[in-house]
Design an enzyme around this catalytic site. Sequence first.
Site, PDB file in Angstrom:
ATOM      1  N   GLU B  43      35.221  36.866  32.108  1.00 53.50           N
ATOM      2  CA  GLU B  43      36.407  37.734  32.177  1.00 53.50           C
ATOM      3  C   GLU B  43      35.999  39.214  32.199  1.00 53.50           C
ATOM      4  O   GLU B  43      35.157  39.641  31.397  1.00 53.50           O
ATOM      5  CB  GLU B  43      37.268  37.443  30.932  1.00 53.50           C
ATOM      6  CG  GLU B  43      38.572  38.224  30.873  1.00 53.50           C
ATOM      7  CD  GLU B  43      39.389  37.835  29.635  1.00 53.50           C
ATOM      8  OE1 GLU B  43      38.844  37.122  28.754  1.00 53.50           O
ATOM      9  OE2 GLU B  43      40.564  38.241  29.553  1.00 53.50           O
ATOM     10  N   LYS B 112      45.694  37.995  35.109  1.00 49.32           N
ATOM     11  CA  LYS B 112      45.938  37.231  33.885  1.00 49.32           C
ATOM     12  C   LYS B 112      47.434  37.232  33.588  1.00 49.32           C
ATOM     13  O   LYS B 112      48.071  38.292  33.612  1.00 49.32           O
ATOM     14  CB  LYS B 112      45.151  37.873  32.725  1.00 49.32           C
ATOM     15  CG  LYS B 112      45.105  37.079  31.445  1.00 49.32           C
ATOM     16  CD  LYS B 112      44.132  37.746  30.451  1.00 49.32           C
ATOM     17  CE  LYS B 112      43.933  36.961  29.181  1.00 49.32           C
ATOM     18  NZ  LYS B 112      42.872  37.559  28.322  1.00 49.32           N
ATOM     19  N   CYS B 145      41.107  33.209  30.839  1.00 48.43           N
ATOM     20  CA  CYS B 145      40.982  33.130  29.376  1.00 48.43           C
ATOM     21  C   CYS B 145      42.206  32.522  28.691  1.00 48.43           C
ATOM     22  O   CYS B 145      42.440  31.329  28.767  1.00 48.43           O
ATOM     23  CB  CYS B 145      40.651  34.520  28.841  1.00 48.43           C
ATOM     24  SG  CYS B 145      40.206  34.569  27.088  1.00 48.43           S
TER      25      CYS B 145
END
Lengths: 260, 260
Positions: B43, B112, B145
């Site tokens: 990430e 994200k 994530c």
Amino acid sequence: MSVRLAVLQAPAALADVAERLVWLSGRLAKAAKRGADLALCPELFATGYNIGKRIADRAEPADGAIARTLSDMARTHGIAVHCGFAETDQGRIYNAVQCYGPDGARLVHQRKLAIPPGPERDYYSPGAGCALFDLGGMRFASLVCYDIEFVEPARHVAAQGAQVILVPTALSDNWGWVSRQMVPARAFENGVFLAYANHCGEEGGLRYLGESFVAAPDGEELARAGAGEQMLIADLDPARVAAAQARLPYLAERDSLRLD
Amino acid sequence: MSVRLAVLQAPAALADVAERLVWLSGRLAKAAKRGADLALCPELFATGYNIGKRIADRAEPADGAIARTLSDMARTHGIAVHCGFAETDQGRIYNAVQCYGPDGARLVHQRKLAIPPGPERDYYSPGAGCALFDLGGMRFASLVCYDIEFVEPARHVAAQGAQVILVPTALSDNWGWVSRQMVPARAFENGVFLAYANHCGEEGGLRYLGESFVAAPDGEELARAGAGEQMLIADLDPARVAAAQARLPYLAERDSLRLD
């Protein structure tokens, strides 16, 4: 305040309904002595799981003799009992569970929602709806075996306020991954307790994994059985549910994700 | 036919964007030599994860210098590269990834979706939408994530045909449960491959877990890193996806569950 749960990992070799219920009565006495508020049995415990066509002979209505015996036993021993059985209703058979409180009153009736590929599809119809119940100040849901392998039913009952998911199962010894890896994830990802009650030993050529367990909302494994007969005891504290769901707000924030 | 994936577990101590991209170029050369078709970075790899306010200085538009360098490197080494970076767009910052194919063309851009409680909320806006891309005859999705910790995004992309979920992460060493227990469940419950690429070492006082891994659709762990710098190589065969989804039809049958 917390609820003390007993998970009964039961020997598959128990012969018939009568022998199964006698065994259960003995275990309820022991569980009550250990201060348990609720005892959880494996999938189809009262009637047997891997017994082929005989399931049709042993299946009963939800208010049949098995149900009355469970109610009596719960009252006798002063402990709630959550027990699976094959249920007949209007010509169909369901893979069902019922829970009776320490006063003998029925707390819940739940049918298995998803019938897995394999012999179960020869006998069982899928159920509909998720019923929750309250005991000792906590809210419980029941999802039978294969139902917990889908992500949706656990999410659904947790969103309705279930703090504990009770999972009667009949998992054979080639599915260790499911018991050790996937089902514990359902507890963590919803921030709830999860109890998984399996058979042990052999039944009709099927070898069960055992490895019943209780998982806490934060991923801690509170207890895990081995391969043989065993009673697990775990204390379920609702404060752990609140803490887990506050720390990782998967439930509260899932609807704000913009997937499309 | 299968796709060979390289997962790059990268040292967090790399100082700045330039040093990070130089390190990456060296790893891409090695991964290409080992026959990898695609390399996955952690990430926010290009800009750094735990660098506080400096993230605003390092963030770039999706077509900025970092993007051009990644495109060049992919073409130079003849390998697709999937890399996280902080993206600026209309005054907001996103935690984003882009993937460039071996011809230098952009294959995907994904932000994200869920920003976790903690310092990330000081900087990042949540993204919207799940973009899939095709490479080597397989279909890929990217979930960054925290997005993979929710059950919904993985289900969503698998239902759209993703056979591999690529998960760049920045997981600290107190979250081992997430890497070992919960994230592998996402692969099994959807019958897809899942690759989890983490940092290692320390960055701004945050100690990373390492333990990047690749999980097969049937739960097998194809590779798992230790705590230090490491390159994992795994071959992803689409036949395993088809086999897993046929054996356990969670995806196909989830909509027939009658939860209410």
